[in-house]
Motif scaffolding. Structure first.
Motif, mmCIF file in Angstrom:
data_model
loop_
_atom_site.group_PDB
_atom_site.id
_atom_site.type_symbol
_atom_site.label_atom_id
_atom_site.label_comp_id
_atom_site.label_asym_id
_atom_site.label_seq_id
_atom_site.Cartn_x
_atom_site.Cartn_y
_atom_site.Cartn_z
ATOM 1 N N SER A 130 20.240 30.060 36.694
ATOM 2 C CA SER A 130 19.265 30.317 37.759
ATOM 3 C C SER A 130 19.976 30.836 39.010
ATOM 4 C CB SER A 130 18.518 29.036 38.109
ATOM 5 O OG SER A 130 19.315 28.196 38.932
ATOM 6 N N ASP A 131 19.190 31.181 40.019
ATOM 7 C CA ASP A 131 19.771 31.457 41.338
ATOM 8 C C ASP A 131 20.649 30.285 41.749
ATOM 9 O OD1 ASP A 131 18.355 33.807 41.475
ATOM 10 O OD2 ASP A 131 16.834 33.060 42.872
ATOM 11 N N ILE A 132 21.736 30.578 42.451
ATOM 12 C CA ILE A 132 22.678 29.552 42.891
ATOM 13 C C ILE A 132 22.475 29.297 44.378
ATOM 14 C CG2 ILE A 132 25.136 29.050 43.251
ATOM 15 C CD1 ILE A 132 25.684 30.588 40.684
ATOM 16 N N PHE A 133 22.372 28.020 44.727
ATOM 17 C CA PHE A 133 22.091 27.639 46.104
ATOM 18 C C PHE A 133 23.299 26.964 46.757
ATOM 19 C CE2 PHE A 133 17.732 27.163 44.103
ATOM 20 C CZ PHE A 133 17.309 28.416 44.518
ATOM 21 N N GLN A 134 23.284 26.909 48.078
ATOM 22 C CA GLN A 134 24.241 26.139 48.885
ATOM 23 C C GLN A 134 25.691 26.504 48.618
ATOM 24 O OE1 GLN A 134 22.179 22.267 47.716
ATOM 25 N NE2 GLN A 134 22.915 21.825 49.761
ATOM 26 N N SER A 135 25.959 27.765 48.353
ATOM 27 C CA SER A 135 27.346 28.159 48.133
ATOM 28 C C SER A 135 28.086 28.330 49.456
ATOM 29 C CB SER A 135 27.392 29.480 47.366
ATOM 30 O OG SER A 135 26.930 30.546 48.184
ATOM 31 N N GLY A 136 27.334 28.572 50.537
ATOM 32 C CA GLY A 136 27.967 28.875 51.815
ATOM 33 C C GLY A 136 28.452 30.300 51.903
ATOM 34 N N LEU A 137 28.194 31.106 50.861
ATOM 35 C CA LEU A 137 28.662 32.488 50.824
ATOM 36 C C LEU A 137 27.475 33.435 50.925
ATOM 37 C CD1 LEU A 137 31.049 32.080 47.751
ATOM 38 C CD2 LEU A 137 31.747 32.134 50.150
ATOM 39 N N VAL A 138 27.709 34.639 51.449
ATOM 40 C CA VAL A 138 26.669 35.650 51.393
ATOM 41 C C VAL A 138 26.475 36.034 49.931
ATOM 42 C CG1 VAL A 138 27.127 36.514 53.711
ATOM 43 C CG2 VAL A 138 28.339 37.507 51.764
ATOM 44 N N ASN A 139 25.262 36.450 49.583
ATOM 45 C CA ASN A 139 24.933 36.674 48.179
ATOM 46 C C ASN A 139 25.853 37.671 47.489
ATOM 47 O OD1 ASN A 139 22.852 34.813 48.030
ATOM 48 N ND2 ASN A 139 21.289 36.277 48.702
ATOM 49 N N GLU A 140 26.234 38.732 48.186
ATOM 50 C CA GLU A 140 27.102 39.748 47.581
ATOM 51 C C GLU A 140 28.417 39.122 47.119
ATOM 52 O OE1 GLU A 140 28.030 43.495 46.205
ATOM 53 O OE2 GLU A 140 26.197 43.087 47.355
ATOM 54 N N GLU A 141 29.036 38.321 47.988
ATOM 55 C CA GLU A 141 30.305 37.679 47.636
ATOM 56 C C GLU A 141 30.097 36.604 46.580
ATOM 57 O OE1 GLU A 141 34.023 35.219 49.686
ATOM 58 O OE2 GLU A 141 32.384 35.990 50.955
ATOM 59 N N LEU A 142 29.007 35.834 46.709
ATOM 60 C CA LEU A 142 28.735 34.764 45.749
ATOM 61 C C LEU A 142 28.632 35.314 44.338
ATOM 62 C CD1 LEU A 142 27.881 31.925 44.813
ATOM 63 C CD2 LEU A 142 25.540 32.523 45.493
ATOM 64 N N TYR A 143 27.814 36.337 44.138
ATOM 65 C CA TYR A 143 27.603 36.831 42.783
ATOM 66 C C TYR A 143 28.781 37.660 42.284
ATOM 67 C CZ TYR A 143 23.141 34.576 42.846
ATOM 68 O OH TYR A 143 22.169 33.603 42.890
ATOM 69 N N ASP A 144 29.607 38.171 43.185
ATOM 70 C CA ASP A 144 30.900 38.728 42.769
ATOM 71 C C ASP A 144 31.744 37.639 42.115
ATOM 72 O OD1 ASP A 144 30.828 41.426 43.291
ATOM 73 O OD2 ASP A 144 31.577 41.237 45.346
ATOM 74 N N ARG A 145 31.793 36.494 42.776
ATOM 75 C CA ARG A 145 32.594 35.376 42.242
ATOM 76 C C ARG A 145 32.012 34.837 40.942
ATOM 77 N NH1 ARG A 145 34.781 31.525 47.184
ATOM 78 N NH2 ARG A 145 35.528 33.189 48.559
ATOM 79 N N VAL A 146 30.695 34.733 40.895
ATOM 80 C CA VAL A 146 30.049 34.253 39.666
ATOM 81 C C VAL A 146 30.357 35.196 38.513
ATOM 82 C CG1 VAL A 146 27.841 33.782 38.532
ATOM 83 C CG2 VAL A 146 28.227 33.025 40.889
ATOM 84 N N ALA A 147 30.276 36.491 38.762
ATOM 85 C CA ALA A 147 30.558 37.477 37.712
ATOM 86 C C ALA A 147 31.996 37.352 37.221
ATOM 87 C CB ALA A 147 30.288 38.890 38.231
ATOM 88 N N LYS A 148 32.950 37.130 38.138
ATOM 89 C CA LYS A 148 34.348 36.944 37.738
ATOM 90 C C LYS A 148 34.510 35.709 36.864
ATOM 91 C CE LYS A 148 36.456 39.307 41.707
ATOM 92 N NZ LYS A 148 37.218 39.136 42.970
ATOM 93 N N LEU A 149 33.806 34.632 37.242
ATOM 94 C CA LEU A 149 33.850 33.410 36.424
ATOM 95 C C LEU A 149 33.336 33.684 35.016
ATOM 96 C CD1 LEU A 149 32.587 30.366 38.542
ATOM 97 C CD2 LEU A 149 34.876 30.774 37.664
ATOM 98 N N ILE A 150 32.216 34.359 34.948
ATOM 99 C CA ILE A 150 31.594 34.662 33.660
ATOM 100 C C ILE A 150 32.541 35.491 32.793
ATOM 101 C CG2 ILE A 150 29.711 35.923 32.551
ATOM 102 C CD1 ILE A 150 28.758 33.327 33.802
ATOM 103 N N ILE A 151 33.165 36.485 33.409
ATOM 104 C CA ILE A 151 34.091 37.345 32.662
ATOM 105 C C ILE A 151 35.314 36.559 32.202
ATOM 106 C CG2 ILE A 151 35.670 39.311 32.889
ATOM 107 C CD1 ILE A 151 33.529 40.526 34.816
#
Length: 814
Positions: A361-382
């Motif tokens: 789902s959408d990720i909450f309370q990361s403290g990051l702007v969405n662009e940076e957050l989903y960059d990091r999530v994508a790296k984790l997934i990869i």
């Protein structure tokens, strides 16, 4: 996080042996198995009682990790990476966390206690997150290493921290206090957990209160035993059910429509709030949350509105059987960046399938702007080699292009509407979503449908018990873990995966088909087959299993097949009979055994073993010592005459504890892994692994003189309330527990089994227990324990565990 190695060297006061002090560190790791390790990782090589992470540094270097905090540089790796040499790597991790914590000045809530820490933390996060960007401990990360790892997840956008601290003995809390530095302290319930680590309850209270040495305020339930040890410098904000000197007095609790309404006074004002729980623990945890809200000056109306929305906290990752031969990892109640990292590491430990899907789902309370957050999530997934991502939510849908092989839906309802068109088969699926997305509906669709009786297997408890027995071993001694009989009834492949994750040296099974099943499931750890039939030798060789050879007939049969297949040095294990008189070569057959094996290069004697008959019985100590002495004599003769250097092993679970001088090169851990010991003193140090649960199908009231069950074996002497539970002897419940011999646990109260145990049901007496249809019951776990049930049936715990039918669903969780 972006900190130069040069800066970290100074922070840790480390000795520098490296190549590039300018390297930038972006994340911290202590787990060599994590796929998230990268060139920007700083790896802390932790030395524990049972494991030394320095052994994995070369493997980490091969995947690109360049930066290590070590207690020593492994031989041959000098000048090949950046090494920060310290005296103690755990202390260095804590020192780094202190340095990192000091970069942020926002308020922090610190929690400790015996029970309720994680629930209060999660509820406070829910209650405060509308007003703060909260960083909190993921899951139950409250240990000497868990707390530092939680702290280093802070970023510049967070403005409130909630961290829990757990300790098991003295001299631990002072370290965690320096790391957390709480402004607001919350002491939850003080119970009996980890009592063995403290001289008495007073020592335990004193140690826990050290977390609040520099706190602005201590929030706690007023208690004379606690008051004695509170630092006089601490301001207190207390509550009580009966002590009118407390800051907040809870003077009334009432049950309304399955909710608890709590009335209290504060600052001379009377107020109330309502929670959707009835149990004592939830009430106390909710009051701890109330106290924080009151201290932060929240209005009564806000408190009432938010408290009503509190929810059961799912503190564990569950592994379930899914549809179409899938494995399901259920983490459907949280979605934040830190817990995603943990869930992906756990997913990697479940290696039943090559293919892996993440439903996120959408990720909450990361403290990051969405662009940076989903960059990091994508790296984790990869980095975790995820084959497919299914994103649910408006935000993750907007960043769909960052993921490979990704489909997205705006909400859960859209996904469910399209469910029939998505193929799920032969894969491992991680379901991870924020509570508001109601991913439990997705889990219900993906979960294999079985009846409501389940055996819950606590994987953390297995890890704990493994490490408990490892701590009794000399550093060089190997360990074989028995996973025969479907992991003593607990589930073979899932437990084997976990044990492989812990790098055990051998797995032991009884028959070839058990070993083949594990190999087909992807297990690579060597597997010994202890009772191989001659007809299975071909399959054993095909699947690279290792047979125990216990007689001349079997030896000749195996050598014949080995010769036909032109094998070279195929591993076999020689069993010696030293007094068990079940299987094994006896002294008078040793000469032929040796002559047969001499100069035979088709096989290699990998180990020599025997089995103790009475290692758990102090009265039979002399017999056990006689067995050990005979093993020494006969195994030495084989070694000497064949000129070999095999592994030797004779100790089983109770042997590990009772005969530490006879560990030889390896031991075999069996029932102890699953939390059962014949020694009552040792039992209290083991954790319960399996909890057999069911539900109440129906509740009825019968009059005096009416009967229950087949044969009318129970006739009521009074008006009796009877609950029917959907579990019976076909599920593994002994008929011997019927007619009042056994009981089940309902709301921590004993409900005796009435009449005969049926094939699929039991009936229990709930006359004095408030319960309703659909409520959960415990058939065994902590109460009643398998040991207590075995005692009633005049049998052993092994029989209770291994009797649980395969039709009972196993749910694995952390």
């Amino acid at each position: 996080m972006s900190i130069s190695l040069k800066k970290i060297v100074a922070v840790l006061n480390a000795k520098w042996l490296g190549l590039k002090a300018e390297n930038e560190i972006e994340n911290i790791s202590i787990d060599s198995r994590s796929l998230q390790n990268s060139p920007s990782t700083l790896f802390f090589a932790i030395v524990g009682v049972n494991n030394d992470a320095h052994n994995y540094i070369e493997d980490l270097m091969s995947i690109g990790v360049q930066n290590f905090v070590v207690q020593y540089v492994p031989a041959g790796l000098e000048d090949k990476a950046n090494f920060l040499v310290v005296d103690n790597s755990i202390k260095a991790l804590q020192d780094f966390a202190v340095f990192y914590r000091n970069k942020f000045q926002f308020p922090v809530i610190g929690l400790t206690g015996s029970n309720g820490k994680t629930i209060v933390k999660e509820w406070l996060n829910f209650l405060l997150s509308p007003d703060f960007n909260v960083i909190r401990s993921p899951k139950s990360y409250n240990s000497q290493v868990g707390v530092p790892l939680s702290i280093v997840a802070i970023n510049e956008k967070h403005n409130l921290g909630i961290f829990e601290a757990g300790i098991s003995t003295v001299s631990e809390m002072q370290n965690l206090e320096k790391v957390i530095q709480p402004i607001i302290g919350v002491l939850t319930n003080i119970g009996s957990s980890h009592d063995e680590g403290f001289e008495n309850i007073e020592y335990k209270i004193k140690e826990k209160l050290l977390l609040f040495n520099h706190a602005e305020v201590l929030i706690y339930q007023k208690d004379a035993a606690v008051d004695r040890f509170i630092n006089p410098r601490n301001k207190t904000f207390s509550w009580s059910f009966n002590d009118e000197t407390a800051t907040v007095l809870v003077f009334k609790k009432e049950i309304v429509n399955q909710h608890t309404v709590i009335h209290y006074t504060h600052d001379g004002k009377v107020a109330r709030f309502e929670i959707p729980f009835l149990d004592k623990a939830s009430i106390e945890n909710a009051i701890s949350c109330l106290m924080v809200l009151l201290y932060l000056n929240y209005e009564s109306a806000v408190i009432q509105a938010r408290m009503l929305l509190l929810f059961p906290v799912e503190m564990r990752l569950k592994v379930k059987n899914g549809i179409n031969n899938c494995t399901l990892v259920d983490d459907s109640y949280s979605s934040d960046f830190q817990s995603l990292k943990i869930a992906l590491d756990f997913l990697e430990s479940q290696k039943q399938f090559q293919s892996k899907t993440v439903i996120l789902s959408d990720i909450f309370q990361s403290g990051l702007v969405n662009e940076e957050l989903y960059d990091r999530v994508a790296k984790l997934i990869i980095s975790n080699n995820i084959n497919r991502v299914i994103g649910i939510g408006d935000t993750i849908s907007a960043f769909k292009e960052k993921f490979n092989n990704c489909i997205t839906y705006n909400n859960t309802a859209e996904f469910i509407a399209d469910f029939e068109h998505i193929d799920f088969s032969n894969e491992t699926i991680l379901v991870k979503g924020a509570r508001s997305f109601q991913f439990e509906e997705i889990v219900a669709l993906l979960e294999e449908k079985t009846h409501e009786t389940v055996l819950e297997i606590n994987l953390n408890a297995i890890s704990y018990n493994l490490n408990f027995f490892k701590s009794k071993l000399k550093p060089e001694v190997k360990i074989m873990v028995m996973v025969k009989a479907f992991g003593y009834g607990n589930g073979g492949l899932e437990i084997a995966n976990l044990l492989e994750h812990h790098n055990v040296d051998y797995l032991g099974v009884a028959f070839a088909d058990e070993g083949i099943s594990l190999k087909n499931g992807g297990i690579k750890t060597p597997i010994m087959v202890l009772n191989p039939e001659n007809t299975s030798f071909g399959a054993i060789i095909q699947h690279q299993l290792e047979p125990e050879i216990y007689c001349l007939k079997g030896l000749h049969a195996f050598l014949k097949i080995a010769k036909q297949k032109k094998l070279q040095a195929f591993p076999i294990h020689i069993k010696i009979d030293t007094g068990m008189h079940r299987l094994g070569f006896e002294a008078n057959t040793l000469a032929e055994l040796i002559s047969t094996l001499k100069d035979n290069d088709t096989v290699k004697v990998k180990s020599i073993l025997s089995h103790l008959a009475t290692s758990d019985d102090p009265l039979q100590r002399d017999f056990t010592l006689k067995q050990i002495n005979l093993f020494e004599e006969l195994s030495s003769k084989i070694i000497r005459e064949l000129g070999i250097n095999p592994i030797r092993h004779i100790l089983n679970t109770s042997g590990i504890s009772n005969f530490p001088d006879s560990q030889y090169n390896m031991v075999r851990l069996g029932i102890g892994l699953y939390g059962v010991s014949n020694d009552l003193k040792e039992q209290k140090y083991l954790e319960t692994v399996g909890t057999l649960k069911s539900v109440i199908s129906q509740v009825r009231v019968i009059d005096a003189g009416e009967s229950v069950g087949y044969g009318r074996k129970f006739v009521a002497k009074r008006i009796t309330k009877v609950a029917t539970i959907p579990i019976g002897y076909a599920d593994g419940i002994s008929r011997g527990l019927g007619n009042g011999v056994g009981y089940i646990n309902i709301k921590d109260q004993k409900a005796k089994i009435l009449g005969n145990v049926c094939m699929d049901m039991i009936m229990v007496d709930v006359t004095d227990i408030e319960c309703t249809e659909g409520e959960s019951v415990i058939v065994f776990g902590e109460k009643p324990s398998v040991s207590s049930i075995a005692k009633k049936l005049n049998t052993i715990p092994y029989e209770i565990l291994t009797s649980i039918s395969q039709r009972v669903k196993r749910v694995f969780y952390r």
